[in-house]
Enzyme design. Structure first.
Site, PDB file in Angstrom:
ATOM      1  N   GLU A  61     -24.619 132.854  89.960  1.00 27.85           N
ATOM      2  CA  GLU A  61     -25.906 133.178  89.331  1.00 27.85           C
ATOM      3  C   GLU A  61     -25.744 134.006  88.064  1.00 27.85           C
ATOM      4  O   GLU A  61     -26.450 133.796  87.077  1.00 27.85           O
ATOM      5  CB  GLU A  61     -26.826 133.901  90.324  1.00 27.85           C
ATOM      6  CG  GLU A  61     -27.434 133.006  91.392  1.00 27.85           C
ATOM      7  CD  GLU A  61     -26.460 132.618  92.492  1.00 27.85           C
ATOM      8  OE1 GLU A  61     -25.357 133.213  92.559  1.00 27.85           O
ATOM      9  OE2 GLU A  61     -26.782 131.725  93.294  1.00 27.85           O
ATOM     10  N   HIS A 130     -33.961 133.806 101.912  1.00 21.19           N
ATOM     11  CA  HIS A 130     -34.660 132.644 101.372  1.00 21.19           C
ATOM     12  C   HIS A 130     -36.170 132.853 101.287  1.00 21.19           C
ATOM     13  O   HIS A 130     -36.903 131.899 101.086  1.00 21.19           O
ATOM     14  CB  HIS A 130     -34.390 131.406 102.241  1.00 21.19           C
ATOM     15  CG  HIS A 130     -33.012 130.854 102.113  1.00 21.19           C
ATOM     16  ND1 HIS A 130     -31.898 131.525 102.537  1.00 21.19           N
ATOM     17  CD2 HIS A 130     -32.560 129.677 101.596  1.00 21.19           C
ATOM     18  CE1 HIS A 130     -30.817 130.792 102.302  1.00 21.19           C
ATOM     19  NE2 HIS A 130     -31.190 129.667 101.723  1.00 21.19           N
TER      20      HIS A 130
END
Lengths: 325, 363
Positions: A61, A130
């Site tokens: 990321e 999540h």
């Protein structure tokens, strides 16, 4: 021209249009190419625009965001996808230390026209990391702009507005609403990205929400209406900067405000809104600004997330508290 | 084979003797080298002046470059007009060679502005966070490639990015991610690592069990070690790496093996963490001394030439001291203006409130 689309399809159409409109726009992220993204938001775009415009990234990321900084410096307008909210943190340093500060530290010479798309929030029964709501971290960082769409029409238009912005935009997509359908008006000029919207008019109290909680608030307002309470619902749309004009015009009329968000209560966006409304409308309001939020705990395991997430009942309970003042 | 060297590339010994290398050759003239010597002398003077200015309280901090002049001057001279440089925070000599006004560097360390630099298109702002810029350079290089500015027959159309980082940065996640991205996309970027042996007080032995240049192989691109105190070798190796990148052959890692003769910054004290004998040993490898010896023996420079450069250095020192008084503090208005490219109502409101507060104070 109107068409009924899911939010996922609306985002896809918005991205396609942005890619068509400007050759400097490119998408990058994990699995966004051949797979079309884990939520299929970028489905078909690599086939249409090629691997140079829709770039499959290594699983890193910080790498995705840091290279996007360099692409901005080269004149590109990168739109990066972070696969899930809880995965943004490996890229957090690049976002808050580099992306956010570049414009000011260069005296305005270096723009960062980057969009960071993050599917965020809970309610889909996912495993840990999540379902988080990290918006306050970003809203607290000067130099960033933070927005969230709550319906397909906004999804279609706001993603294009975010891409067109010369400032970096953290674009929060309420993943539990991806499959919610709604009318998309492809022709009418949309509201500016940093303008809140009164999505239901009412006179007894204002519910302030954004992203996934807008629908929950509308559902709560529908239930309240059956009981004779007339709630106004404001979709903030923009989290940083907050559109105080719309927020205050609503609360000035209803004289009661309840902020609803999934993120933990303490130092969340609700705290800022409550402080601002108290500063500005202290003598107007009939009751203190109240908050319905997630609790100050890491996002819970999925089987109990409905206990954690603001529900219609918790919202209505808080409305009752507000009205009882 | 080039890029898989097991021995450090050196073309000029610490004694000033020119030596041959099978793969690399310095192709410049004696005049070029005299120019590099001048650059190194002036850079060292600038650095000494800035260090002194920090001691006088004129700068909040300084990051001395002493010892690393050859690594910086040699590599900077390998850049062409279209190439772009991503420095960390010690690349003062690179900045000088590329023509960045020294007042820009001084302003950052004095705190008059956040890095409102000229020539940003060519030389990016100093990066304080360790290694972040490796990703920026890699992304920029990906952009160069997308623009089709690599591998053209007309070499004038080609460009590459060079990023400077230190041995400590090689431990950072961002730097390793940059290596991965650079390799994945075959990006035209050169990672120029100045291994000056120390990450503040942490020795290189704590950072890596193998020579740093050997790591590149694990990422799938060439890594090469060069004597960072030998400006000829640095220039030759960087020329090669930049040309590879411009040609479309992808990234290269250069480990310039050198030594930070001073402190990490003016805030630390090397006597607490390293032996003075180390410094003495490295003093014998001084980049300026060895080139001076070589060029003197060659007859390319003499006492008069050196005296003239010394005069120039003195004059530079005076200019640097005078510059401090001319640096203007950034205003709050300028800061309010530049947080965003597209101003926000909320921030404009804070700006007005602050202006009203100031006006009230004056009244």
């Amino acid at each position: 021209m109107n068409e009924k689309l899911t939010m996922a399809k609306a985002l896809n159409r918005g991205l396609r249009r942005a890619l068509q409109a400007d050759p400097k726009v490119l998408l990058a992220g994990e699995d966004i190419g051949k797979l079309g993204g884990v939520f299929r938001i970028t489905e078909g775009l690599q086939a249409e625009f090629g691997e140079n415009r829709v770039v499959d990234s290594p699983l890193a990321e910080s790498g995705i965001i840091g290279t996007a900084v360099g692409l901005c410096m080269r004149g590109y307008r990168p739109v990066v996808e972070i696969q899930f909210d809880g995965f943004v943190f490996p890229g957090f340093a690049q976002i808050v230390s580099q992306v956010a500060k570049m414009h000011m530290r260069t005296g305005g010479r270096q723009k960062m026209p980057m969009v960071i798309r993050i599917p965020f929030g809970g309610g889909i029964g996912a495993v840990e990391h999540h379902s988080e709501s990290p918006e306050a971290y970003f809203a607290h960082t000067p130099g960033l702009k933070v927005v969230s769409c709550a319906n397909p029409n906004d999804a279609y238009w706001m993603i294009q507005q975010a891409i067109g912005s010369d400032d970096p935009v953290v674009f929060l997509e309420p993943k539990r609403r991806y499959q919610q359908k709604g009318e998309v008006n492809f022709t009418d000029r949309p509201a500016p990205m940093h303008q809140a919207s009164i999505v239901r008019h009412g006179k007894d109290a204002t519910l302030l929400a954004y992203g996934p909680m807008v629908k929950t608030c509308l559902d709560a307002a529908a239930v309240a209406a059956e009981e004779g309470t007339d709630l106004e619902v404001v979709d903030l749309r923009t989290i940083s900067p907050v559109d105080w004009v719309t927020v205050m015009s609503s609360v000035r009329r209803t004289r009661r405000a309840i902020v609803v968000h999934e993120a933990p209560l303490t130092l969340g966006l609700g705290a800022e809104i409550a402080a601002k409304l108290t500063e500005e409308l202290f003598y107007v309001m009939e009751s203190p600004v109240l908050r319905v939020a997630g609790f100050d705990m890491p996002y819970p395991p999925a089987r109990v997330e409905s206990e954690y997430l603001p529900s219609i009942d918790r919202i209505l309970d808080t409305v009752d508290t507000s009205l009882a003042y | 084979m080039r890029g898989q060297s097991v021995e450090m590339v050196q073309l000029l010994t610490p004694d000033g003797e020119r030596v041959a290398n099978d793969d690399f050759e310095f192709t410049g003239s004696a005049d070029d080298l005299a120019g590099y010597l001048r650059d190194m002398i002036l850079a060292r003077r600038f650095d000494a002046e800035a260090t002194a200015l920090q001691r006088h309280g004129e700068l909040g901090l300084w990051t001395p470059l002493i010892g690393q002049e050859a690594a910086q001057v040699g590599s900077a001279h390998a850049l062409r007009a279209a190439d772009v440089c991503f420095p960390s925070y010690r690349e003062h000599a690179v900045a000088m060679v590329l023509g960045v006004p020294l007042s820009n560097l001084l302003g950052l360390f004095r705190g008059t502005d956040g890095g409102h630099w000229e020539l940003l298109e060519k030389f990016k702002n100093y990066q304080i966070v360790i290694g972040c810029q490796a990703l920026h350079a890699t992304g920029y290089a990906m952009g160069i490639q997308l623009d089709g500015a690599v591998g053209n027959d007309d070499s004038g159309q080609n460009a590459a990015a060079i990023v400077y980082h230190g041995d400590g940065a090689a431990s950072q996640g961002d730097v390793n991610e940059a290596y991965v991205f650079a390799a994945s996309y075959n990006a035209p970027v050169v990672f120029f690592c100045q291994n000056n042996q120390w990450a503040i007080s942490e020795p290189i032995a704590l950072q890596s069990r193998i020579p740093l240049f050997q790591r590149a192989q694990g990422f799938g691109f060439p890594g090469i070690q060069v004597d960072g105190n030998d400006v000829l070798a640095v220039k030759a190796v960087t020329d090669w790496a930049m040309e590879r990148a411009r040609h479309g052959d992808g990234p290269t890692f250069i480990e310039a093996y050198t030594y930070r003769m001073g402190a990490h910054t003016t805030s630390d004290d090397p006597t607490k963490y390293r032996e003075s004998s180390d410094e003495e040993a490295w003093r014998g490898r001084d980049p300026i001394l060895r080139l001076t010896t070589y060029l003197r023996n060659l007859g390319a420079v003499d006492d008069a030439w050196l005296a003239a450069v010394e005069d120039e250095a003195k004059s530079l020192g005076a200019d640097v001291r005078a510059t401090i008084a001319e640096l203007k503090d950034v205003t709050m208005d300028e800061l309010f203006e530049t947080v965003y490219a597209e101003p926000t109502v909320a921030l404009e409101s804070q700006r007005r409130e602050y202006a009203a507060y100031l006006a009230g104070e004056d009244a």
